[in-house]
Design a protein around this motif. Structure first.
Motif, mmCIF file in Angstrom:
data_model
loop_
_atom_site.group_PDB
_atom_site.id
_atom_site.type_symbol
_atom_site.label_atom_id
_atom_site.label_comp_id
_atom_site.label_asym_id
_atom_site.label_seq_id
_atom_site.Cartn_x
_atom_site.Cartn_y
_atom_site.Cartn_z
ATOM 1 N N UNK A 129 0.836 -1.188 0.000
ATOM 2 C CA UNK A 129 0.000 0.000 0.000
ATOM 3 C C UNK A 129 0.881 1.252 0.000
ATOM 4 N N UNK A 130 0.558 2.147 -0.892
ATOM 5 C CA UNK A 130 1.351 3.373 -1.014
ATOM 6 C C UNK A 130 2.452 3.275 -2.045
ATOM 7 N N UNK A 131 2.807 2.059 -2.464
ATOM 8 C CA UNK A 131 3.837 1.905 -3.497
ATOM 9 C C UNK A 131 3.265 2.268 -4.862
ATOM 10 N N UNK A 132 4.100 2.863 -5.700
ATOM 11 C CA UNK A 132 3.708 3.243 -7.056
ATOM 12 C C UNK A 132 4.800 2.831 -8.031
ATOM 13 N N UNK A 133 4.406 2.589 -9.288
ATOM 14 C CA UNK A 133 5.360 2.156 -10.299
ATOM 15 C C UNK A 133 5.127 2.954 -11.581
ATOM 16 N N UNK A 134 6.096 3.779 -11.947
ATOM 17 C CA UNK A 134 5.979 4.614 -13.148
ATOM 18 C C UNK A 134 5.940 3.758 -14.408
ATOM 19 N N UNK A 135 6.500 2.536 -14.368
ATOM 20 C CA UNK A 135 6.553 1.680 -15.549
ATOM 21 C C UNK A 135 5.202 1.088 -15.927
ATOM 22 N N UNK A 136 4.241 1.093 -15.008
ATOM 23 C CA UNK A 136 2.971 0.419 -15.292
ATOM 24 C C UNK A 136 2.205 1.066 -16.438
ATOM 25 N N UNK A 137 2.340 2.358 -16.620
ATOM 26 C CA UNK A 137 1.666 3.005 -17.749
ATOM 27 C C UNK A 137 2.148 2.423 -19.067
ATOM 28 N N UNK A 138 3.448 2.136 -19.157
ATOM 29 C CA UNK A 138 3.990 1.522 -20.375
ATOM 30 C C UNK A 138 3.541 0.076 -20.508
ATOM 31 N N UNK A 139 3.609 -0.680 -19.410
ATOM 32 C CA UNK A 139 3.214 -2.093 -19.468
ATOM 33 C C UNK A 139 1.748 -2.236 -19.874
ATOM 34 N N UNK A 140 0.904 -1.393 -19.325
ATOM 35 C CA UNK A 140 -0.524 -1.474 -19.627
ATOM 36 C C UNK A 140 -0.817 -1.038 -21.065
ATOM 37 N N UNK A 141 -0.099 -0.029 -21.545
ATOM 38 C CA UNK A 141 -0.279 0.400 -22.934
ATOM 39 C C UNK A 141 0.104 -0.714 -23.897
ATOM 40 N N UNK A 142 1.237 -1.360 -23.639
ATOM 41 C CA UNK A 142 1.662 -2.476 -24.492
ATOM 42 C C UNK A 142 0.651 -3.617 -24.428
#
Length: 266
Positions: A129-142
């Motif tokens: 909880x509270x953790x965030x990942x900037x890479x997820x926007x790229x993973x989800x787009x792909x």
């Protein structure tokens, strides 16, 4: 190179067995499992590529289930294929924000941390909880554009549209790192720089090998020998190639102005 549609039986079995065990551990919460990355896009190299997976659940994953997932990935990852996986809830996707929160993440970079947490019996480490990942926007787009549904809801129902600016911010984070590290990691850095360049020029979400092949045809001729060596080494890890700092620096300088074009200047 290999894709999901033509991969060897051992690769398919590895992925399918993994999804079966994730579904078992997340019984009652599993919404879907999705393949993205090189295996989904036809650029998988069994000698060097990760298996990239996204999982969606209908509610938060319990700490006990996270421990079981960690044990599973510690056992399976790297035997023989490294695993990178992120788990998000439907609500996290519905209430999309960038950088995105998540329920669980594993990659080989996290192996030592998970091993230590399991040895010490640490519960706190599994509470993301509270953790965030900037890479997820790229993973989800792909995943949205090129992914494979392995089990559960179709991608069109499970994965939301990710705003272009969030995707750009996600890939520019890696772009900056590749500009800085092209001498130390030429294969990864060159292919990722070119992949961002291709998106900037043509709006295409591509694999590393697709970006490399595009660069051979579209970048100035002076860069062809460098790109050719990069593609050769990526396609065959046993291939022996070498790079001069000068050729890598010239290529870096050619693409680095994209930081301004994409709003990513530092």
């Amino acid at each position: 190179m290999t894709s999901w549609t033509n991969c060897p039986t051992d690769v398919a079995n590895f992925v399918n067995d993994l999804i079966t065990d994730i579904t078992r551990i997340c019984a009652g919460t599993f919404t879907g499992g999705y393949l993205h990355g090189s295996l989904a896009m036809g650029g998988f190299n069994p000698q060097s590529s990760d298996i990239d997976i996204l999982v969606v659940t209908n509610r938060s994953v319990t700490l006990a289930d996270k421990r079981h997932l960690a044990e599973l990935f510690l056992e399976r990852s790297g035997h023989p294929y490294p695993i990178e996986i992120s788990i998000l809830t439907e609500q996290q996707l519905l209430d999309w924000k960038h950088p995105s929160p998540y329920e669980f993440h594993y990659s080989e970079m996290w192996r030592t941390k998970y091993e230590l947490a399991l040895t010490l019996g640490s519960q706190e480490f599994f509470d993301h909880r509270g953790n965030q990942d900037v890479d997820l926007a790229a993973h989800l787009t792909v995943t949205k554009e090129r992914g494979i549904c392995l089990s559960g809801k179709p991608i069109s129902e499970a994965i939301p549209f990710i705003p272009r600016e969030h995707y750009l911010d996600s890939i520019l984070s890696d772009f900056h790192n590749c500009l800085d590290n092209i001498i130390e990691t030429p294969i990864y850095s060159v292919l990722n720089l070119v992949r961002v360049y291709l998106f900037a020029k043509a709006g295409l979400v591509s694999s590393k090998i697709e970006a490399g092949e595009w660069a051979l045809l579209n970048l100035p001729e002076e860069f062809e020998p460098t790109i050719q060596k990069v593609v050769e080494k990526y396609s065959n890890a046993r291939s022996s190639v070498c790079f001069s700092p000068q050729e890598l620096t010239l290529l870096r300088d050619y693409v680095c102005d994209l930081r301004v074009d994409l709003g990513g200047g530092r």
